[in-house]
Design a protein around this motif. Structure first.
Motif, mmCIF file in Angstrom:
data_model
loop_
_atom_site.group_PDB
_atom_site.id
_atom_site.type_symbol
_atom_site.label_atom_id
_atom_site.label_comp_id
_atom_site.label_asym_id
_atom_site.label_seq_id
_atom_site.Cartn_x
_atom_site.Cartn_y
_atom_site.Cartn_z
ATOM 1 N N ILE A 128 0.827 -1.201 0.000
ATOM 2 C CA ILE A 128 0.000 0.000 0.000
ATOM 3 C C ILE A 128 0.864 1.255 0.000
ATOM 4 O O ILE A 128 0.595 2.225 -0.725
ATOM 5 C CB ILE A 128 -0.951 -0.012 1.213
ATOM 6 C CG1 ILE A 128 -2.033 -1.076 0.991
ATOM 7 C CG2 ILE A 128 -1.578 1.358 1.448
ATOM 8 C CD1 ILE A 128 -2.890 -1.346 2.194
ATOM 9 N N ALA A 129 1.934 1.259 0.786
ATOM 10 C CA ALA A 129 2.825 2.418 0.842
ATOM 11 C C ALA A 129 3.416 2.720 -0.529
ATOM 12 O O ALA A 129 3.428 3.873 -0.978
ATOM 13 C CB ALA A 129 3.941 2.168 1.857
ATOM 14 N N VAL A 130 3.911 1.692 -1.217
ATOM 15 C CA VAL A 130 4.506 1.898 -2.538
ATOM 16 C C VAL A 130 3.452 2.353 -3.535
ATOM 17 O O VAL A 130 3.684 3.258 -4.351
ATOM 18 C CB VAL A 130 5.204 0.608 -3.023
ATOM 19 C CG1 VAL A 130 5.645 0.742 -4.474
ATOM 20 C CG2 VAL A 130 6.412 0.295 -2.140
ATOM 21 N N LEU A 307 -18.670 -3.719 -0.624
ATOM 22 C CA LEU A 307 -19.145 -2.912 0.504
ATOM 23 C C LEU A 307 -18.240 -3.044 1.732
ATOM 24 O O LEU A 307 -17.899 -2.040 2.365
ATOM 25 C CB LEU A 307 -20.592 -3.274 0.851
ATOM 26 C CG LEU A 307 -21.654 -2.786 -0.143
ATOM 27 C CD1 LEU A 307 -23.042 -3.241 0.287
ATOM 28 C CD2 LEU A 307 -21.606 -1.268 -0.270
ATOM 29 N N PRO A 308 -17.828 -4.285 2.125
ATOM 30 C CA PRO A 308 -16.892 -4.388 3.248
ATOM 31 C C PRO A 308 -15.574 -3.656 2.993
ATOM 32 O O PRO A 308 -14.964 -3.148 3.938
ATOM 33 C CB PRO A 308 -16.657 -5.903 3.373
ATOM 34 C CG PRO A 308 -17.893 -6.521 2.818
ATOM 35 C CD PRO A 308 -18.308 -5.618 1.698
ATOM 36 N N ALA A 309 -15.152 -3.607 1.718
ATOM 37 C CA ALA A 309 -13.886 -2.937 1.395
ATOM 38 C C ALA A 309 -14.022 -1.422 1.429
ATOM 39 O O ALA A 309 -13.014 -0.716 1.488
ATOM 40 C CB ALA A 309 -13.401 -3.386 0.017
ATOM 41 N N ALA A 310 -15.261 -0.920 1.392
ATOM 42 C CA ALA A 310 -15.473 0.519 1.324
ATOM 43 C C ALA A 310 -14.940 1.235 2.568
ATOM 44 O O ALA A 310 -14.385 2.327 2.483
ATOM 45 C CB ALA A 310 -16.953 0.827 1.124
ATOM 46 N N HIS A 360 -2.398 -4.654 -8.378
ATOM 47 C CA HIS A 360 -2.760 -5.825 -9.182
ATOM 48 C C HIS A 360 -1.653 -6.876 -9.155
ATOM 49 O O HIS A 360 -1.924 -8.074 -9.018
ATOM 50 C CB HIS A 360 -3.034 -5.378 -10.619
ATOM 51 C CG HIS A 360 -3.558 -6.472 -11.503
ATOM 52 N ND1 HIS A 360 -4.770 -7.084 -11.294
ATOM 53 C CD2 HIS A 360 -3.031 -7.071 -12.600
ATOM 54 C CE1 HIS A 360 -4.977 -8.001 -12.218
ATOM 55 N NE2 HIS A 360 -3.935 -8.017 -13.021
ATOM 56 N N GLN A 361 -0.397 -6.409 -9.281
ATOM 57 C CA GLN A 361 0.734 -7.342 -9.250
ATOM 58 C C GLN A 361 0.805 -8.046 -7.897
ATOM 59 O O GLN A 361 1.058 -9.259 -7.821
ATOM 60 C CB GLN A 361 2.052 -6.589 -9.513
ATOM 61 C CG GLN A 361 2.146 -5.928 -10.869
ATOM 62 C CD GLN A 361 2.363 -6.902 -12.003
ATOM 63 O OE1 GLN A 361 2.989 -7.939 -11.825
ATOM 64 N NE2 GLN A 361 1.842 -6.594 -13.172
ATOM 65 N N ALA A 362 0.569 -7.296 -6.813
ATOM 66 C CA ALA A 362 0.599 -7.903 -5.479
ATOM 67 C C ALA A 362 -0.567 -8.871 -5.293
ATOM 68 O O ALA A 362 -0.396 -9.956 -4.714
ATOM 69 C CB ALA A 362 0.554 -6.805 -4.411
ATOM 70 N N TYR A 363 -1.735 -8.507 -5.779
ATOM 71 C CA TYR A 363 -2.917 -9.364 -5.655
ATOM 72 C C TYR A 363 -2.706 -10.693 -6.373
ATOM 73 O O TYR A 363 -3.136 -11.745 -5.897
ATOM 74 C CB TYR A 363 -4.130 -8.635 -6.218
ATOM 75 C CG TYR A 363 -5.409 -9.430 -6.170
ATOM 76 C CD1 TYR A 363 -6.054 -9.674 -4.964
ATOM 77 C CD2 TYR A 363 -5.983 -9.924 -7.339
ATOM 78 C CE1 TYR A 363 -7.239 -10.400 -4.916
ATOM 79 C CE2 TYR A 363 -7.159 -10.644 -7.304
ATOM 80 C CZ TYR A 363 -7.789 -10.877 -6.093
ATOM 81 O OH TYR A 363 -8.952 -11.603 -6.062
ATOM 82 N N GLN A 364 -2.015 -10.660 -7.502
ATOM 83 C CA GLN A 364 -1.756 -11.879 -8.260
ATOM 84 C C GLN A 364 -0.804 -12.818 -7.532
ATOM 85 O O GLN A 364 -0.802 -14.026 -7.793
ATOM 86 C CB GLN A 364 -1.210 -11.542 -9.646
ATOM 87 C CG GLN A 364 -2.254 -10.936 -10.581
ATOM 88 C CD GLN A 364 -1.738 -10.732 -11.979
ATOM 89 O OE1 GLN A 364 -0.607 -10.286 -12.177
ATOM 90 N NE2 GLN A 364 -2.549 -11.064 -12.977
ATOM 91 N N LEU A 374 -8.427 -5.788 0.474
ATOM 92 C CA LEU A 374 -7.497 -4.665 0.277
ATOM 93 C C LEU A 374 -7.411 -4.283 -1.188
ATOM 94 O O LEU A 374 -7.235 -3.109 -1.534
ATOM 95 C CB LEU A 374 -6.120 -5.026 0.826
ATOM 96 C CG LEU A 374 -6.005 -5.094 2.346
ATOM 97 C CD1 LEU A 374 -4.626 -5.582 2.762
ATOM 98 C CD2 LEU A 374 -6.285 -3.720 2.953
ATOM 99 N N TYR A 375 -7.522 -5.278 -2.062
ATOM 100 C CA TYR A 375 -7.536 -5.008 -3.492
ATOM 101 C C TYR A 375 -8.750 -4.141 -3.839
ATOM 102 O O TYR A 375 -8.637 -3.155 -4.585
ATOM 103 C CB TYR A 375 -7.588 -6.335 -4.245
ATOM 104 C CG TYR A 375 -7.389 -6.242 -5.737
ATOM 105 C CD1 TYR A 375 -6.284 -5.607 -6.283
ATOM 106 C CD2 TYR A 375 -8.300 -6.827 -6.610
ATOM 107 C CE1 TYR A 375 -6.086 -5.551 -7.649
ATOM 108 C CE2 TYR A 375 -8.117 -6.783 -7.984
ATOM 109 C CZ TYR A 375 -7.010 -6.147 -8.496
ATOM 110 O OH TYR A 375 -6.821 -6.097 -9.859
#
Length: 401
Positions: A128-130, A307-310, A360-364, A374-375
């Motif tokens: 997230i920081a990056v 909704l939970p991610a909101a 996206h790269q991290a999620y993969q 978090l995505y």
């Protein structure tokens, strides 16, 4: 849908989604909203439909992912194509102060909020920081152009800082993904392993950058002369794009991502940007492929988690806005007046292409790097910053006129 072949499903998907994306692009441009917002929402809509009736099978997902990767390459190739290394070096003394301040404070703010407010693990906090160090100048350039201020001192400084943000975001992403396996394992001598991973990255990155510089310095001029002699103008573009894809592939082979390779492929050909865009052919390819990157992001968002991610997304949105405003405004005041510093700071707020590429790269990589919630939260950050910034910047530019 069970009676349809994978090829038929994919053709239907491409036809319908491309038509929808073009209509959304036109609609978003009419209301002053970045088209990527429409593409993300389109992907979420398709994901919701698929969850209900199952229109996409596993084989079709492979085809969609290929389109998304081609969209990623087209997107960052264009970013690199718009960068002029010599001009950036000339502007570095003035732009670097603002650039360093804004990525440092934005990154630290993102990390602090993720780690201590949201209670996330180290790896997710670093991702997230990056991601929050990046910006998206493409979201606000139309606003600057409409106000007639893009070529003013504040406008050119904004573009310079944003271009440095793009480069640093990709480099930080490469560094992050080089050390993530070490952070995940957590075995042996941590700092020794971290140093070895970073050292290997620096060595390979130096080799890759040297290759790109040699290609741009010695091969590109000869290549263009050869292409003008042997090929018609539209064919030049296809050859250049093919070579750009090869450079992106080489980056992947060396352990970087296609995103890193595509950016530097664009920089390799940045001395001849108008020839690449000749006859508007590149624009057509760009408009066709890039929506699929954002559509694929929307497809990967679980509708039940939006909704939970909101809530998490709102917290990260506040961190994203505050980090860029503070991190840009304070150093910008050393370089320019208060009004210009405010305009530059607001222009750095949008997070779009680079931020979502990092997410996206991290999620993969899997939930250990970035989970689905978090995505989705990062998608909320993208939507929020891209929707809020243009109208606010437009009012500030009108007030300063």
């Amino acid at each position: 849908m069970d009676g349809l072949s994978t090829t038929t499903l994919l053709i239907l998907f491409i036809g319908l989604s491309t038509a929808a994306a073009m209509l959304l692009r036109a609609g978003c441009e009419r209301i002053g909203t970045p088209p990527l917002v429409g593409f993300l929402l389109l992907g979420i809509g398709i994901s919701t439909l698929d969850a209900s009736v199952g229109v996409i099978n596993v084989e079709t997902e492979v085809g969609i992912e290929l389109l998304a990767q081609l969209g990623l390459v087209a997107l960052l190739f264009r970013v690199g194509l718009g960068l002029d290394p010599r001009r950036l070096l000339a502007k570095l003394p003035s732009a670097s102060v603002i650039w360093l301040g804004n990525i440092a404070i934005a990154g630290l703010t993102g990390y602090a909020v993720a780690q201590w407010v949201l209670g996330l693990e180290l790896i997710a906090s670093l991702v997230i920081a990056v991601a929050l160090t990046a910006t998206s100048i493409g979201v606000v350039i139309p606003v600057w152009e409409e106000a007639g201020d893009l070529n003013d001192d504040a406008g050119t400084l904004t573009v310079d800082v944003a271009e440095l943000d793009d480069i640093s975001g990709i480099v930080l992403m490469a560094l992050l993904f080089a050390v993530l396996p070490v952070l995940q394992d957590g075995e042996g001598n941590f700092w020794l392993s971290m140093g070895a991973a970073a050292g290997e990255l620096v060595l390979l990155f130096t080799v890759f950058v040297t290759f790109c510089w040699l290609f741009a310095r010695y091969l590109t001029p000869r290549l263009y002369r050869l292409l003008h002699r042997w090929e018609r103008t539209p064919e030049h573009l296809l050859t250049v794009i093919a070579l750009g894809a090869v450079i992106a592939g080489i980056a992947e082979v060396l352990g970087f991502s296609l995103a890193v390779g595509a950016l530097f492929a664009g920089i390799v050909f940045s001395a001849y940007p108008e020839q690449v865009r000749s006859n508007g052919a590149y624009g057509l390819l760009y408009d066709f492929f890039t929506p699929y990157f954002f559509i694929a992001i929307g497809l990967h968002l679980d509708p039940t988690l939006i909704l939970p991610a909101a809530g998490v997304g709102l917290v990260l949105l506040i961190a994203a806005v505050a980090g860029k405003l503070i991190g840009t405004y304070l150093p910008a005041r050393l370089m320019t007046d208060r009004a210009s510093a405010g305009l530059i700071a607001v222009s750095m707020v949008p997070r779009a292409e680079i931020a979502m590429i990092i997410a996206h790269q991290a999620y993969q990589l899997g939930p250990w790097a970035l989970d689905a919630e978090l995505y989705g939260a990062m998608a909320v950050v993208t939507l929020g910053t891209c929707l809020l910034t243009p109208p606010l910047l437009g009012r500030l530019l009108a007030r300063s006129a």
